[in-house]
Design a protein around this motif. Structure first.
Motif, PDB file in Angstrom:
ATOM      1  N   LYS A 122       0.840  -1.189   0.000  1.00  0.00           N
ATOM      2  CA  LYS A 122       0.000   0.000   0.000  1.00  0.00           C
ATOM      3  C   LYS A 122       0.879   1.243   0.000  1.00  0.00           C
ATOM      4  O   LYS A 122       1.840   1.335   0.762  1.00  0.00           O
ATOM      5  N   PRO A 123       0.590   2.226  -0.859  1.00  0.00           N
ATOM      6  CA  PRO A 123       1.428   3.437  -0.893  1.00  0.00           C
ATOM      7  C   PRO A 123       1.353   4.225   0.416  1.00  0.00           C
ATOM      8  O   PRO A 123       0.314   4.265   1.083  1.00  0.00           O
ATOM      9  N   LEU A 124       2.474   4.827   0.760  1.00  0.00           N
ATOM     10  CA  LEU A 124       2.513   5.744   1.892  1.00  0.00           C
ATOM     11  C   LEU A 124       1.951   7.088   1.440  1.00  0.00           C
ATOM     12  O   LEU A 124       2.353   7.621   0.405  1.00  0.00           O
ATOM     13  N   GLU A 125       1.033   7.642   2.216  1.00  0.00           N
ATOM     14  CA  GLU A 125       0.431   8.928   1.887  1.00  0.00           C
ATOM     15  C   GLU A 125       1.261  10.056   2.498  1.00  0.00           C
ATOM     16  O   GLU A 125       1.531  10.051   3.707  1.00  0.00           O
ATOM     17  N   VAL A 126       1.655  11.002   1.647  1.00  0.00           N
ATOM     18  CA  VAL A 126       2.397  12.178   2.107  1.00  0.00           C
ATOM     19  C   VAL A 126       1.772  13.405   1.457  1.00  0.00           C
ATOM     20  O   VAL A 126       1.588  13.445   0.239  1.00  0.00           O
ATOM     21  N   GLN A 127       1.437  14.396   2.271  1.00  0.00           N
ATOM     22  CA  GLN A 127       0.877  15.650   1.780  1.00  0.00           C
ATOM     23  C   GLN A 127       1.958  16.718   1.826  1.00  0.00           C
ATOM     24  O   GLN A 127       2.620  16.895   2.855  1.00  0.00           O
ATOM     25  N   VAL A 128       2.151  17.407   0.719  1.00  0.00           N
ATOM     26  CA  VAL A 128       3.253  18.353   0.567  1.00  0.00           C
ATOM     27  C   VAL A 128       2.692  19.755   0.374  1.00  0.00           C
ATOM     28  O   VAL A 128       1.811  19.972  -0.456  1.00  0.00           O
ATOM     29  N   VAL A 129       3.230  20.704   1.136  1.00  0.00           N
ATOM     30  CA  VAL A 129       2.849  22.110   1.005  1.00  0.00           C
ATOM     31  C   VAL A 129       4.124  22.922   0.796  1.00  0.00           C
ATOM     32  O   VAL A 129       5.040  22.887   1.631  1.00  0.00           O
ATOM     33  N   SER A 130       4.201  23.642  -0.316  1.00  0.00           N
ATOM     34  CA  SER A 130       5.337  24.536  -0.547  1.00  0.00           C
ATOM     35  C   SER A 130       5.026  25.891   0.070  1.00  0.00           C
ATOM     36  O   SER A 130       3.984  26.494  -0.191  1.00  0.00           O
ATOM     37  N   LEU A 131       5.945  26.349   0.919  1.00  0.00           N
ATOM     38  CA  LEU A 131       5.795  27.607   1.638  1.00  0.00           C
ATOM     39  C   LEU A 131       6.925  28.549   1.233  1.00  0.00           C
ATOM     40  O   LEU A 131       7.802  28.205   0.455  1.00  0.00           O
ATOM     41  N   ASP A 132       6.934  29.739   1.804  1.00  0.00           N
ATOM     42  CA  ASP A 132       8.021  30.707   1.598  1.00  0.00           C
ATOM     43  C   ASP A 132       8.966  30.658   2.797  1.00  0.00           C
ATOM     44  O   ASP A 132       8.650  31.172   3.864  1.00  0.00           O
ATOM     45  N   TRP A 133      10.148  30.095   2.732  1.00  0.00           N
ATOM     46  CA  TRP A 133      10.728  29.306   1.657  1.00  0.00           C
ATOM     47  C   TRP A 133      11.170  28.006   2.281  1.00  0.00           C
ATOM     48  O   TRP A 133      12.305  27.865   2.748  1.00  0.00           O
ATOM     49  N   LYS A 134      10.260  27.070   2.338  1.00  0.00           N
ATOM     50  CA  LYS A 134      10.463  25.796   3.016  1.00  0.00           C
ATOM     51  C   LYS A 134       9.401  24.817   2.527  1.00  0.00           C
ATOM     52  O   LYS A 134       8.424  25.198   1.876  1.00  0.00           O
ATOM     53  N   TRP A 135       9.616  23.552   2.863  1.00  0.00           N
ATOM     54  CA  TRP A 135       8.680  22.495   2.489  1.00  0.00           C
ATOM     55  C   TRP A 135       8.051  21.903   3.741  1.00  0.00           C
ATOM     56  O   TRP A 135       8.746  21.564   4.699  1.00  0.00           O
ATOM     57  N   LEU A 136       6.736  21.783   3.719  1.00  0.00           N
ATOM     58  CA  LEU A 136       6.000  21.134   4.801  1.00  0.00           C
ATOM     59  C   LEU A 136       5.517  19.768   4.309  1.00  0.00           C
ATOM     60  O   LEU A 136       4.836  19.683   3.281  1.00  0.00           O
ATOM     61  N   PHE A 137       5.884  18.711   5.035  1.00  0.00           N
ATOM     62  CA  PHE A 137       5.471  17.343   4.695  1.00  0.00           C
ATOM     63  C   PHE A 137       4.575  16.817   5.815  1.00  0.00           C
ATOM     64  O   PHE A 137       5.000  16.738   6.979  1.00  0.00           O
ATOM     65  N   ILE A 138       3.352  16.464   5.460  1.00  0.00           N
ATOM     66  CA  ILE A 138       2.378  15.945   6.414  1.00  0.00           C
ATOM     67  C   ILE A 138       2.153  14.463   6.128  1.00  0.00           C
ATOM     68  O   ILE A 138       1.935  14.070   4.983  1.00  0.00           O
ATOM     69  N   TYR A 139       2.220  13.655   7.186  1.00  0.00           N
ATOM     70  CA  TYR A 139       1.929  12.221   7.096  1.00  0.00           C
ATOM     71  C   TYR A 139       0.553  11.995   7.716  1.00  0.00           C
ATOM     72  O   TYR A 139       0.452  11.816   8.945  1.00  0.00           O
ATOM     73  N   PRO A 140      -0.512  12.012   6.921  1.00  0.00           N
ATOM     74  CA  PRO A 140      -1.862  11.983   7.511  1.00  0.00           C
ATOM     75  C   PRO A 140      -2.173  10.683   8.262  1.00  0.00           C
ATOM     76  O   PRO A 140      -2.873  10.712   9.275  1.00  0.00           O
ATOM     77  N   GLU A 141      -1.645   9.554   7.786  1.00  0.00           N
ATOM     78  CA  GLU A 141      -1.939   8.291   8.469  1.00  0.00           C
ATOM     79  C   GLU A 141      -1.174   8.157   9.783  1.00  0.00           C
ATOM     80  O   GLU A 141      -1.639   7.513  10.717  1.00  0.00           O
ATOM     81  N   GLN A 142       0.002   8.776   9.857  1.00  0.00           N
ATOM     82  CA  GLN A 142       0.802   8.736  11.081  1.00  0.00           C
ATOM     83  C   GLN A 142       0.533   9.934  11.984  1.00  0.00           C
ATOM     84  O   GLN A 142       1.009   9.976  13.115  1.00  0.00           O
ATOM     85  N   ASN A 143      -0.152  10.950  11.450  1.00  0.00           N
ATOM     86  CA  ASN A 143      -0.527  12.152  12.195  1.00  0.00           C
ATOM     87  C   ASN A 143       0.690  12.910  12.719  1.00  0.00           C
ATOM     88  O   ASN A 143       0.709  13.400  13.846  1.00  0.00           O
ATOM     89  N   VAL A 144       1.750  13.000  11.879  1.00  0.00           N
ATOM     90  CA  VAL A 144       2.919  13.812  12.202  1.00  0.00           C
ATOM     91  C   VAL A 144       3.263  14.634  10.964  1.00  0.00           C
ATOM     92  O   VAL A 144       2.709  14.422   9.870  1.00  0.00           O
ATOM     93  N   ALA A 145       4.184  15.578  11.129  1.00  0.00           N
ATOM     94  CA  ALA A 145       4.605  16.418  10.018  1.00  0.00           C
ATOM     95  C   ALA A 145       6.072  16.780  10.209  1.00  0.00           C
ATOM     96  O   ALA A 145       6.619  16.674  11.318  1.00  0.00           O
ATOM     97  N   SER A 146       6.697  17.215   9.129  1.00  0.00           N
ATOM     98  CA  SER A 146       8.101  17.621   9.195  1.00  0.00           C
ATOM     99  C   SER A 146       8.331  18.805   8.277  1.00  0.00           C
ATOM    100  O   SER A 146       7.571  19.031   7.317  1.00  0.00           O
ATOM    101  N   ILE A 147       9.387  19.530   8.567  1.00  0.00           N
ATOM    102  CA  ILE A 147       9.798  20.676   7.772  1.00  0.00           C
ATOM    103  C   ILE A 147      11.166  20.369   7.155  1.00  0.00           C
ATOM    104  O   ILE A 147      12.116  20.011   7.862  1.00  0.00           O
ATOM    105  N   ASN A 148      11.261  20.500   5.848  1.00  0.00           N
ATOM    106  CA  ASN A 148      12.528  20.372   5.106  1.00  0.00           C
ATOM    107  C   ASN A 148      13.245  19.042   5.338  1.00  0.00           C
ATOM    108  O   ASN A 148      14.457  18.965   5.211  1.00  0.00           O
ATOM    109  N   GLN A 149      12.504  18.006   5.662  1.00  0.00           N
ATOM    110  CA  GLN A 149      13.042  16.654   5.662  1.00  0.00           C
ATOM    111  C   GLN A 149      11.896  15.695   5.365  1.00  0.00           C
ATOM    112  O   GLN A 149      10.779  15.874   5.848  1.00  0.00           O
ATOM    113  N   LEU A 150      12.205  14.694   4.545  1.00  0.00           N
ATOM    114  CA  LEU A 150      11.193  13.743   4.108  1.00  0.00           C
ATOM    115  C   LEU A 150      11.745  12.346   4.336  1.00  0.00           C
ATOM    116  O   LEU A 150      12.786  11.987   3.784  1.00  0.00           O
ATOM    117  N   VAL A 151      11.063  11.571   5.146  1.00  0.00           N
ATOM    118  CA  VAL A 151      11.478  10.207   5.465  1.00  0.00           C
ATOM    119  C   VAL A 151      10.429   9.244   4.934  1.00  0.00           C
ATOM    120  O   VAL A 151       9.233   9.379   5.250  1.00  0.00           O
TER     121      VAL A 151
END
Length: 307
Positions: free
Chosen positions: A131-160
């Motif tokens: 099953k694919p891992l779901e990752v939601q990506v938001v481009s901001l000024d000037w950084k990347w927000l990565f949301i893991y909806p199934e794990q209910n966590v998020a990260s900034i400028n790092q994607l695991v």
């Protein structure tokens, strides 16, 4: 004299081989870590398309270069065997060659593009038993927000992500248009305010892969980059557990603070994410990011207007 001439020629040949070897080594070194060094099925397929396209185009480029050099050599002033035909104007055989080769090149290239555009459709899921891992990506000024909806966590400028498992990205922008790109995995795709794009990628092996914005978006663009960590499944679970035990919660209030312009933001995590936050960002349920603050000293935005 003859022996000295032979020795000089051998030295020139050896020097040429050394030079060619160094040039080839330099070119191959430049491929490491880029689109010609793929580490996933999408990147590998895109490299195949690129190399096939180059090979097809060389079918007309190489003969043209050889013919140009051959004509220049044959019709040199000292060649008395070359025939001078001042009244010549047309040759059906030459016209056939001149038109048929470019037509074949176009047909082959269009076939590759047609097949590749369907096989590598960003919205098309990858063939996998997992099953694919779901990752939601938001481009901001000037950084990347990565949301893991199934794990209910998020990260900034790092994607695991887990290695060997497909990843389904849903992408949007909180500000200006941007572009999400991990060269070794392929599939550059744009993020736009008020809409969502889709992308499927996979890292075949464990490793760290460079990612960045591929679309200029202002003064902080050089620092808008991240590292994609492809790790084993247990290491991914450890990352999720670590994120849940540190950092603050990402709700609408903290998101609006995050959306403000900032430069060279270090990687960090959020222990929890407000439900449907990505949907609220994509549909502008929360206000868009403020964007460039013209005329203000921090962060610097050029050109400045006003006082």
């Amino acid at each position: 004299m003859l022996l000295r001439a032979i020795a000089r020629n051998c030295a020139v040949i050896r020097l040429g081989r050394v030079g060619a070897t160094m040039l080839l080594a330099g070119l191959l070194a430049g491929c490491q870590g880029g689109v010609l060094d793929p580490q996933g099925p999408v990147g590998a397929a895109q490299r195949t398309i690129l190399l096939n396209s180059v090979a097809i185009m060389l079918a007309i480029v190489v003969p043209t270069i050889v013919a140009t050099l051959g004509f220049a050599w044959w019709f040199r002033e000292t060649n008395t065997r070359a025939r001078y035909l001042p009244e010549w104007a047309y040759s059906g055989r030459i016209e056939l060659v001149v038109w048929s080769i470019p037509i074949l090149v176009i047909l082959f290239l269009s076939g590759i593009i047609w097949i590749g555009s369907h096989d590598l459709d960003p919205m098309k899921p990858l063939d996998s038993q997992q099953k694919p891992l779901e990752v939601q990506v938001v481009s901001l000024d000037w950084k990347w927000l990565f949301i893991y909806p199934e794990q209910n966590v998020a990260s900034i400028n790092q994607l695991v992500v887990p290695a060997g498992r497909p990843v389904h990205f849903s992408l949007t922008s909180a500000s200006v248009m941007n572009a999400f790109f991990v060269p070794q995995l392929g599939g550059m795709i744009y993020t736009m305010n008020g809409m969502t794009t889709q992308l499927h990628l996979q890292a075949d092996q464990q490793g760290e892969f460079y990612g960045r914005s591929a679309h200029f978006s202002g003064d902080g663009f050089p620092g808008m980059q991240f590292v994609l960590h492809a790790v084993a499944a247990d290491a991914f679970d450890a990352f999720v557990n670590s994120a849940r035990n540190q950092g603050q919660a990402l709700d609408k209030a903290s998101y609006q603070e995050l959306a403000r312009q900032s430069l060279d933001v270090p990687p960090s995590t959020y222990r929890s994410v407000e439900p449907d936050l990505f949907h609220e960002i994509a549909t502008q349920g929360v206000p868009p990011a403020p964007g460039p603050q013209a005329g203000r000293p921090e962060p610097s935005v050029l050109p400045k207007t006003g006082g």
